[in-house]
Design a protein around this motif. Structure first.
Motif, short mmCIF file in Angstrom:
data_model
loop_
_atom_site.label_atom_id
_atom_site.label_comp_id
_atom_site.label_asym_id
_atom_site.label_seq_id
_atom_site.Cartn_x
_atom_site.Cartn_y
_atom_site.Cartn_z
N ALA A 43 4.83 -39.14 -18.74
CA ALA A 43 3.42 -38.96 -18.64
C ALA A 43 2.81 -37.97 -19.72
O ALA A 43 1.70 -38.43 -20.53
CB ALA A 43 2.88 -38.79 -17.24
N ALA A 44 3.24 -36.71 -19.60
CA ALA A 44 2.72 -35.71 -20.35
C ALA A 44 2.87 -36.10 -21.86
O ALA A 44 2.15 -35.94 -22.80
CB ALA A 44 3.40 -34.57 -20.09
N LEU A 45 4.14 -36.36 -22.43
CA LEU A 45 4.75 -36.64 -23.90
C LEU A 45 3.93 -37.69 -24.20
O LEU A 45 3.67 -37.95 -25.52
CB LEU A 45 6.09 -36.51 -23.82
N GLY A 46 3.74 -38.74 -23.37
CA GLY A 46 3.13 -40.26 -23.78
C GLY A 46 1.69 -40.01 -23.98
O GLY A 46 1.16 -40.31 -24.95
N ARG A 47 0.97 -39.03 -23.17
CA ARG A 47 -0.35 -38.69 -23.32
C ARG A 47 -0.65 -38.00 -24.74
O ARG A 47 -1.53 -37.93 -25.31
CB ARG A 47 -0.98 -37.84 -22.34
N ALA A 48 0.30 -37.06 -25.12
CA ALA A 48 0.51 -36.64 -26.36
C ALA A 48 0.42 -37.46 -27.67
O ALA A 48 0.59 -36.84 -28.70
CB ALA A 48 1.28 -35.37 -26.58
N VAL A 142 14.99 -20.70 -24.00
CA VAL A 142 15.44 -21.53 -22.95
C VAL A 142 14.28 -21.32 -21.91
O VAL A 142 13.85 -20.05 -21.31
CB VAL A 142 16.72 -21.09 -22.19
N HIS A 143 13.52 -22.41 -21.84
CA HIS A 143 11.90 -22.28 -21.13
C HIS A 143 12.56 -22.23 -19.45
O HIS A 143 13.67 -22.79 -19.14
CB HIS A 143 11.34 -23.49 -21.51
N THR A 144 11.52 -21.60 -18.58
CA THR A 144 11.91 -21.59 -17.36
C THR A 144 11.16 -22.49 -16.53
O THR A 144 11.36 -22.62 -15.19
CB THR A 144 11.79 -20.22 -16.82
N MET A 145 10.31 -23.33 -17.07
CA MET A 145 9.34 -24.05 -16.41
C MET A 145 9.36 -25.43 -16.97
O MET A 145 9.20 -25.42 -18.46
CB MET A 145 8.17 -23.45 -16.06
N LEU A 146 9.30 -26.60 -16.32
CA LEU A 146 9.13 -27.86 -17.13
C LEU A 146 7.80 -27.79 -18.00
O LEU A 146 7.92 -28.30 -19.08
CB LEU A 146 9.23 -28.84 -16.00
N ASP A 147 6.71 -27.32 -17.31
CA ASP A 147 5.41 -27.50 -18.35
C ASP A 147 5.62 -26.82 -19.62
O ASP A 147 5.24 -27.05 -20.67
CB ASP A 147 4.21 -27.07 -17.51
N GLY A 148 6.23 -25.55 -19.52
CA GLY A 148 6.56 -24.73 -20.68
C GLY A 148 7.44 -25.44 -21.56
O GLY A 148 7.40 -25.51 -22.86
N THR A 149 8.48 -26.16 -21.21
CA THR A 149 9.45 -26.95 -21.99
C THR A 149 8.57 -28.08 -22.74
O THR A 149 8.60 -28.33 -23.81
CB THR A 149 10.41 -27.56 -21.19
N LEU A 150 7.86 -28.86 -22.09
CA LEU A 150 6.93 -30.08 -22.52
C LEU A 150 6.02 -29.26 -23.72
O LEU A 150 5.78 -30.02 -24.45
CB LEU A 150 5.96 -30.46 -21.29
N ARG A 151 5.45 -28.20 -23.50
CA ARG A 151 4.36 -27.53 -24.38
C ARG A 151 5.32 -27.44 -25.68
O ARG A 151 4.77 -27.57 -26.63
CB ARG A 151 3.88 -26.54 -23.89
N ALA A 152 6.59 -26.83 -25.39
CA ALA A 152 7.39 -26.55 -26.39
C ALA A 152 7.67 -27.77 -27.46
O ALA A 152 7.84 -27.70 -28.55
CB ALA A 152 8.61 -25.76 -26.15
N VAL A 153 7.98 -28.85 -26.77
CA VAL A 153 8.11 -30.04 -27.31
C VAL A 153 7.00 -30.59 -28.19
O VAL A 153 7.01 -30.83 -29.68
CB VAL A 153 8.46 -31.18 -26.24
N GLN A 154 5.72 -30.37 -27.70
CA GLN A 154 4.69 -30.96 -28.21
C GLN A 154 4.38 -30.07 -29.47
O GLN A 154 3.71 -30.36 -30.56
CB GLN A 154 3.50 -30.94 -27.16
N ALA A 155 4.50 -28.70 -29.28
CA ALA A 155 4.60 -27.82 -30.68
C ALA A 155 5.37 -28.04 -31.66
O ALA A 155 5.07 -28.07 -32.86
CB ALA A 155 4.69 -26.35 -30.02
N ARG A 156 6.49 -28.42 -31.36
CA ARG A 156 7.35 -29.00 -32.49
C ARG A 156 7.14 -30.31 -33.22
O ARG A 156 7.36 -30.48 -34.21
CB ARG A 156 8.71 -28.92 -31.94
#
Length: 158
Positions: A43-48, A142-156
């Motif tokens: 859902a988060a990545l799709g919105r992006a 290595v991110h420790t929270m799912l939200d932080g991992t998702l933000r890192a994907v979006q940043a890349r």
């Protein structure tokens, strides 16, 4: 009239990359014995505006042994599509997630593979993920929270 771009693919639906597609991300990580984190991530990545490749089926026909090779082949093909970023997430749960660890090791050893890695501190093998990542790709977080991992994907990708 412009053709609508499909942005979500769930196994066993096949994604065929096309010129002009937005960036794609494969959701690698725990499936069995863990929460359905893929739903939130998709859902988060799709919105992006990203294309999401999700190996977790809404309903896996566990009683059909013919589906195991179908699932494995789907994952292998989509993990190795050129240009796809692989997001690994290791949530806490009842499993060490050995297939996801195997996939992480293969991805870490291929310098051409783009990836983002996250592991919840409650994941039983979190130190294995941290050390393997650190040794293979010094400086990779290595991110420790799912939200932080998702933000890192979006940043890349965005």
């Amino acid at each position: 009239m412009q053709k609508a771009i499909r942005t979500y693919y769930e196994a066993p639906d096949s994604y065929e990359p096309a010129s002009g597609d937005p960036p794609a991300v494969f959701l690698a990580g725990g499936i069995t014995g863990v929460e359905d984190w893929q739903r939130r991530a998709a859902a988060a990545l799709g919105r992006a505006g990203l294309i999401v490749l999700n190996p977790r089926r809404g309903r896996f026909p566990i009683d059909d042994p013919a589906q195991t090779p179908v699932q494995i082949a789907w994952e292998h093909r989509h993990l190795h599509l050129p240009g796809v970023l692989t997001m690994f997430w290791f949530p806490p749960g009842d499993s060490d997630q050995p297939i996801a660890l195997l996939e992480l090791g293969a991805a870490l050893d291929n310098p051409l593979r783009r990836l983002v890695v996250g592991a919840d501190p409650g994941y039983r093998r979190v130190e294995d993920v941290r050390w393997q990542t650190r040794l293979a790709r010094p400086g990779e977080v290595v991110h420790t929270m799912l939200d932080g991992t998702l933000r890192a994907v979006q940043a890349r990708l965005c």
